[in-house]
Design a protein around this motif. Structure first.
Motif, PDB file in Angstrom:
ATOM      1  N   ALA A   1     -27.536  -7.297 -23.252  1.00  0.00           N
ATOM      2  CA  ALA A   1     -26.498  -6.205 -22.145  1.00  0.00           C
ATOM      3  C   ALA A   1     -25.193  -5.712 -23.080  1.00  0.00           C
ATOM      4  CB  ALA A   1     -26.119  -8.369 -21.215  1.00  0.00           C
ATOM      5  N   PRO A   2     -24.584  -4.406 -22.636  1.00  0.00           N
ATOM      6  CA  PRO A   2     -23.411  -4.505 -22.562  1.00  0.00           C
ATOM      7  C   PRO A   2     -22.219  -5.534 -22.959  1.00  0.00           C
ATOM      8  CG  PRO A   2     -24.153  -2.850 -20.532  1.00  0.00           C
ATOM      9  CD  PRO A   2     -25.284  -4.400 -21.164  1.00  0.00           C
ATOM     10  N   SER A   3     -21.771  -5.015 -23.992  1.00  0.00           N
ATOM     11  CA  SER A   3     -20.981  -6.024 -24.554  1.00  0.00           C
ATOM     12  C   SER A   3     -19.484  -5.560 -23.066  1.00  0.00           C
ATOM     13  CB  SER A   3     -19.993  -6.938 -25.562  1.00  0.00           C
ATOM     14  OG  SER A   3     -20.027  -4.864 -25.971  1.00  0.00           O
ATOM     15  N   PHE A   4     -19.169  -4.286 -22.823  1.00  0.00           N
ATOM     16  CA  PHE A   4     -18.041  -3.743 -22.166  1.00  0.00           C
ATOM     17  C   PHE A   4     -18.447  -2.496 -21.014  1.00  0.00           C
ATOM     18  CE2 PHE A   4     -17.952  -1.130 -25.899  1.00  0.00           C
ATOM     19  CZ  PHE A   4     -18.219  -0.035 -25.402  1.00  0.00           C
ATOM     20  N   GLY A   5     -17.931  -2.691 -19.896  1.00  0.00           N
ATOM     21  CA  GLY A   5     -18.428  -1.795 -19.203  1.00  0.00           C
ATOM     22  C   GLY A   5     -20.075  -1.521 -19.014  1.00  0.00           C
ATOM     23  N   ASP A   6     -20.983  -0.502 -18.532  1.00  0.00           N
ATOM     24  CA  ASP A   6     -21.893  -0.649 -18.132  1.00  0.00           C
ATOM     25  C   ASP A   6     -22.508   0.646 -18.307  1.00  0.00           C
ATOM     26  OD1 ASP A   6     -20.957   2.197 -16.650  1.00  0.00           O
ATOM     27  OD2 ASP A   6     -19.992   0.017 -14.670  1.00  0.00           O
ATOM     28  N   ARG A   7     -24.629   1.325 -18.419  1.00  0.00           N
ATOM     29  CA  ARG A   7     -24.645   1.812 -18.864  1.00  0.00           C
ATOM     30  C   ARG A   7     -24.652   3.394 -17.479  1.00  0.00           C
ATOM     31  NH1 ARG A   7     -26.634  -1.042 -22.686  1.00  0.00           N
ATOM     32  NH2 ARG A   7     -28.749  -2.495 -22.321  1.00  0.00           N
ATOM     33  N   LYS A   8     -23.288   3.396 -16.497  1.00  0.00           N
ATOM     34  CA  LYS A   8     -24.023   4.655 -15.315  1.00  0.00           C
ATOM     35  C   LYS A   8     -23.530   5.790 -15.891  1.00  0.00           C
ATOM     36  CE  LYS A   8     -22.754   1.538 -11.913  1.00  0.00           C
ATOM     37  NZ  LYS A   8     -21.718   0.831 -10.710  1.00  0.00           N
ATOM     38  N   GLY A   9     -22.353   5.711 -17.283  1.00  0.00           N
ATOM     39  CA  GLY A   9     -22.571   7.260 -18.126  1.00  0.00           C
ATOM     40  C   GLY A   9     -23.431   7.976 -19.069  1.00  0.00           C
ATOM     41  N   TYR A  10     -24.984   7.196 -19.063  1.00  0.00           N
ATOM     42  CA  TYR A  10     -25.981   7.786 -19.270  1.00  0.00           C
ATOM     43  C   TYR A  10     -26.700   7.626 -18.216  1.00  0.00           C
ATOM     44  CZ  TYR A  10     -25.743   3.101 -22.085  1.00  0.00           C
ATOM     45  OH  TYR A  10     -25.239   2.049 -22.931  1.00  0.00           O
ATOM     46  N   GLN A  11     -27.333   6.536 -17.925  1.00  0.00           N
ATOM     47  CA  GLN A  11     -28.602   6.647 -16.811  1.00  0.00           C
ATOM     48  C   GLN A  11     -27.971   6.770 -15.556  1.00  0.00           C
ATOM     49  OE1 GLN A  11     -29.528   1.962 -17.465  1.00  0.00           O
ATOM     50  NE2 GLN A  11     -29.439   2.680 -19.238  1.00  0.00           N
ATOM     51  N   MET A  12     -29.350   7.257 -14.601  1.00  0.00           N
ATOM     52  CA  MET A  12     -29.029   7.812 -13.277  1.00  0.00           C
ATOM     53  C   MET A  12     -28.488   6.805 -12.511  1.00  0.00           C
ATOM     54  SD  MET A  12     -32.026  10.684 -13.686  1.00  0.00           S
ATOM     55  CE  MET A  12     -32.013  10.254 -11.894  1.00  0.00           C
ATOM     56  N   ASP A  13     -27.797   7.770 -11.350  1.00  0.00           N
ATOM     57  CA  ASP A  13     -26.802   6.951  -9.635  1.00  0.00           C
ATOM     58  C   ASP A  13     -28.598   6.700  -9.542  1.00  0.00           C
ATOM     59  OD1 ASP A  13     -26.077   6.935  -7.876  1.00  0.00           O
ATOM     60  OD2 ASP A  13     -24.116   8.130  -8.121  1.00  0.00           O
ATOM     61  N   PRO A  14     -28.106   5.420  -8.729  1.00  0.00           N
ATOM     62  CA  PRO A  14     -29.356   5.139  -7.870  1.00  0.00           C
ATOM     63  C   PRO A  14     -30.161   6.235  -6.646  1.00  0.00           C
ATOM     64  CG  PRO A  14     -28.381   3.243  -8.854  1.00  0.00           C
ATOM     65  CD  PRO A  14     -27.867   4.772  -9.272  1.00  0.00           C
ATOM     66  N   ALA A  15     -28.550   7.554  -5.827  1.00  0.00           N
ATOM     67  CA  ALA A  15     -28.453   7.599  -5.816  1.00  0.00           C
ATOM     68  C   ALA A  15     -29.024   8.990  -5.012  1.00  0.00           C
ATOM     69  CB  ALA A  15     -27.327   7.683  -4.832  1.00  0.00           C
TER      70      ALA A  15
ATOM     71  N   GLY B   1     -14.938   4.795 -27.786  1.00  0.00           N
ATOM     72  CA  GLY B   1     -14.945   3.697 -26.962  1.00  0.00           C
ATOM     73  C   GLY B   1     -16.250   4.289 -25.945  1.00  0.00           C
ATOM     74  N   GLU B   2     -16.407   5.875 -25.759  1.00  0.00           N
ATOM     75  CA  GLU B   2     -18.255   5.988 -25.287  1.00  0.00           C
ATOM     76  C   GLU B   2     -18.849   6.126 -26.309  1.00  0.00           C
ATOM     77  OE1 GLU B   2     -17.281   9.648 -22.852  1.00  0.00           O
ATOM     78  OE2 GLU B   2     -15.411   9.276 -22.677  1.00  0.00           O
ATOM     79  N   VAL B   3     -20.390   6.304 -25.809  1.00  0.00           N
ATOM     80  CA  VAL B   3     -20.877   6.551 -26.085  1.00  0.00           C
ATOM     81  C   VAL B   3     -20.974   8.394 -26.363  1.00  0.00           C
ATOM     82  CG1 VAL B   3     -23.847   6.746 -26.015  1.00  0.00           C
ATOM     83  CG2 VAL B   3     -22.866   4.688 -25.244  1.00  0.00           C
ATOM     84  N   ASP B   4     -21.289   8.390 -27.771  1.00  0.00           N
ATOM     85  CA  ASP B   4     -21.917   9.738 -28.659  1.00  0.00           C
ATOM     86  C   ASP B   4     -22.588  10.477 -28.619  1.00  0.00           C
ATOM     87  OD1 ASP B   4     -19.862  11.573 -31.025  1.00  0.00           O
ATOM     88  OD2 ASP B   4     -21.744  11.879 -30.622  1.00  0.00           O
TER      89      ASP B   4
ATOM     90  N   ALA C   1     -29.386   3.809 -13.609  1.00  0.00           N
ATOM     91  CA  ALA C   1     -28.453   2.175 -14.008  1.00  0.00           C
ATOM     92  C   ALA C   1     -29.417   1.258 -12.617  1.00  0.00           C
ATOM     93  CB  ALA C   1     -27.070   3.255 -13.857  1.00  0.00           C
ATOM     94  N   SER C   2     -29.925   0.486 -13.067  1.00  0.00           N
ATOM     95  CA  SER C   2     -29.875  -0.292 -12.084  1.00  0.00           C
ATOM     96  C   SER C   2     -29.912  -1.953 -12.361  1.00  0.00           C
ATOM     97  CB  SER C   2     -31.836   0.060 -12.248  1.00  0.00           C
ATOM     98  OG  SER C   2     -31.831  -1.401 -11.250  1.00  0.00           O
ATOM     99  N   ALA C   3     -29.701  -2.782 -11.379  1.00  0.00           N
ATOM    100  CA  ALA C   3     -29.692  -4.140 -11.255  1.00  0.00           C
ATOM    101  C   ALA C   3     -30.933  -4.770 -11.496  1.00  0.00           C
ATOM    102  CB  ALA C   3     -29.304  -4.346  -9.849  1.00  0.00           C
ATOM    103  N   PHE C   4     -32.034  -4.277 -11.639  1.00  0.00           N
ATOM    104  CA  PHE C   4     -33.685  -4.632 -12.307  1.00  0.00           C
ATOM    105  C   PHE C   4     -33.819  -4.801 -13.298  1.00  0.00           C
ATOM    106  CE2 PHE C   4     -34.027  -3.432  -7.733  1.00  0.00           C
ATOM    107  CZ  PHE C   4     -34.379  -4.095  -7.064  1.00  0.00           C
ATOM    108  N   TYR C   5     -32.353  -4.705 -14.263  1.00  0.00           N
ATOM    109  CA  TYR C   5     -33.027  -4.809 -16.076  1.00  0.00           C
ATOM    110  C   TYR C   5     -32.355  -5.879 -16.640  1.00  0.00           C
ATOM    111  CZ  TYR C   5     -33.861   0.387 -15.315  1.00  0.00           C
ATOM    112  OH  TYR C   5     -33.805   1.379 -15.359  1.00  0.00           O
ATOM    113  N   GLY C   6     -31.718  -7.087 -15.452  1.00  0.00           N
ATOM    114  CA  GLY C   6     -31.333  -8.383 -15.874  1.00  0.00           C
ATOM    115  C   GLY C   6     -32.679  -8.770 -16.644  1.00  0.00           C
ATOM    116  N   PRO C   7     -33.383  -9.189 -16.230  1.00  0.00           N
ATOM    117  CA  PRO C   7     -33.504 -10.577 -17.231  1.00  0.00           C
ATOM    118  C   PRO C   7     -34.130  -9.904 -18.464  1.00  0.00           C
ATOM    119  CG  PRO C   7     -34.841 -10.235 -14.803  1.00  0.00           C
ATOM    120  CD  PRO C   7     -33.688  -8.913 -14.902  1.00  0.00           C
TER     121      PRO C   7
END
Ligand code: PBG
Ligand code: ZN
Length: 324
Positions: free
Chosen positions: A210-224, A135-138, A196-202
């Motif tokens: 779009a990921p079928s479960f979860g999100d990309r926060k485990g590999y893309q960066m925290d906007p903060a 269930g995680e990206v290897d 890990a941005s909401a701006f990739y929606g379109p």
């Protein structure tokens, strides 16, 4: 000397004076036009990105030729494959849709710089940017597949490889694979700082990625985070990146500025799909002057420190830049 001795408006009186003292100039040479290629024959507009169309490889080559004639020097290709599976195997087929598009474009417009986005999310059934294990990206298994995809694009004739997956160590892994396979003369544009941005929606509508479960926060960066951006850039440079990138652009102008101050490499900024969609929507409502807004945004991204801007506005912006 303060007012009334000093009057900054003296240098704003006429357009010619403003030109003389202008600090930032937007050039057609700075723009990279992103395109989507897909196997089916008809042009397919993307609903959430007015003006953006998915093309088959032959149509992509026609549009790329027209773009090059108008002055655009580079395009960035995204693929929508014929099939998706667990590992994204459609991405490394030498007759895949991106490979066909690269060949078609290089044969009709050899001087256009062709850049290919390297990632698995457009090609995997689960929509994640790497292969899954429990269930995680290897990370490390994914590296081999990214290199495989890159080599297939290189055999098709791509000029620049642009990995957007955010796996650790992928620039070094791909660089080594490229060099060993005899592609030492081709460049890597690294999506070094990808949030890990909401701006990739379109974009995810356009690519069905779009990921079928979860999100990309485990590999893309925290906007903060911004110090982490500097670290990511340093690592990619050590691993062999030729151009580094910050993505998205508008909520991250400070990141562009910070990265600019830390590296001598060419720096690209990605004005992403959601940033494009917002402008198109407001312009369609008559709420914004599209030409002025787009030129102001692109100038702002350059002023922040980007040398290159990847933007879906590219073709229209070229006309507007020429009009002055
Ligand atoms: C693939 C990729 C994405 C974008 C570029 N490459 C989507 C994502 O990470 O979900 C986004 C581009 C855009 O929004 O215009 N990893
Ligand atoms: Zn991806």
């Amino acid at each position: 000397m303060p007012f009334p001795i000093t009057r900054p408006r003296q240098l704003r009186r006429t357009e010619s004076i403003r030109c003389l003292v202008r600090e930032t100039t937007l050039s057609v040479d700075d723009l990279i036009w992103p395109i989507f290629v897909k196997p089916k024959s008809e042009d397919e507009p993307v609903a959430s990105m007015p003006g953006v169309v998915r093309y088959n490889p032959i149509r992509a080559a026609e549009e790329a030729a027209t773009a090059f004639q108008s002055g655009i020097k580079a395009i960035l290709i995204f693929g929508i494959p014929a099939y998706k599976d667990e590992t994204g195997s459609a991405s490394w087929q030498d007759d895949g849709v991106v490979q066909q598009a690269i060949r078609a474009i290089k044969s009709t417009t050899p001087d256009l710089v062709v850049i290919a986005d390297v990632c698995l999310c457009e090609y995997t059934s689960h929509g994640h940017c790497g292969v899954l294990k429990d269930g995680e990206v290897d990370n490390d298994v994914t590296l081999d597949l990214l290199s495989r995809q890159s080599l297939s694009f290189l055999r098709a004739g791509v000029d620049v490889i642009a990995p957007s997956d955010m796996m650790d160590g992928r620039i070094g892994h791909i660089r080594k694979s490229m060099d060993e396979a005899g592609f030492g003369n081709r460049a890597i544009m690294a999506y070094s700082v990808k949030y890990a941005s909401a701006f990739y929606g379109p974009f995810r509508d356009a690519a069905g990625s779009a990921p079928s479960f979860g999100d990309r926060k485990g590999y893309q960066m925290d906007p903060a985070n911004v110090r982490e951006a500097v670290r990511e850039v340093q690592l990619d440079i050590e691993e062999g990146a030729d151009i580094v990138m910050v993505k998205p652009a508008l909520a991250y102008l400070d990141v562009i500025q910070r990265v600019r101050s830390k590296t001598e490499l060419p720096l690209a900024a990605f004005n992403v799909s959601g940033e494009y969609a917002m402008i198109k929507a407001a312009a369609a409502m008559g709420w914004l002057d599209e030409k002025r807004t787009v030129l102001e945004i692109l100038t702002g991204i350059k002023r922040a420190g980007a040398d290159l801007i990847i933007t879906y506005h590219a073709r229209e912006a070229v006309q507007w830049i020429k009009e002055g």
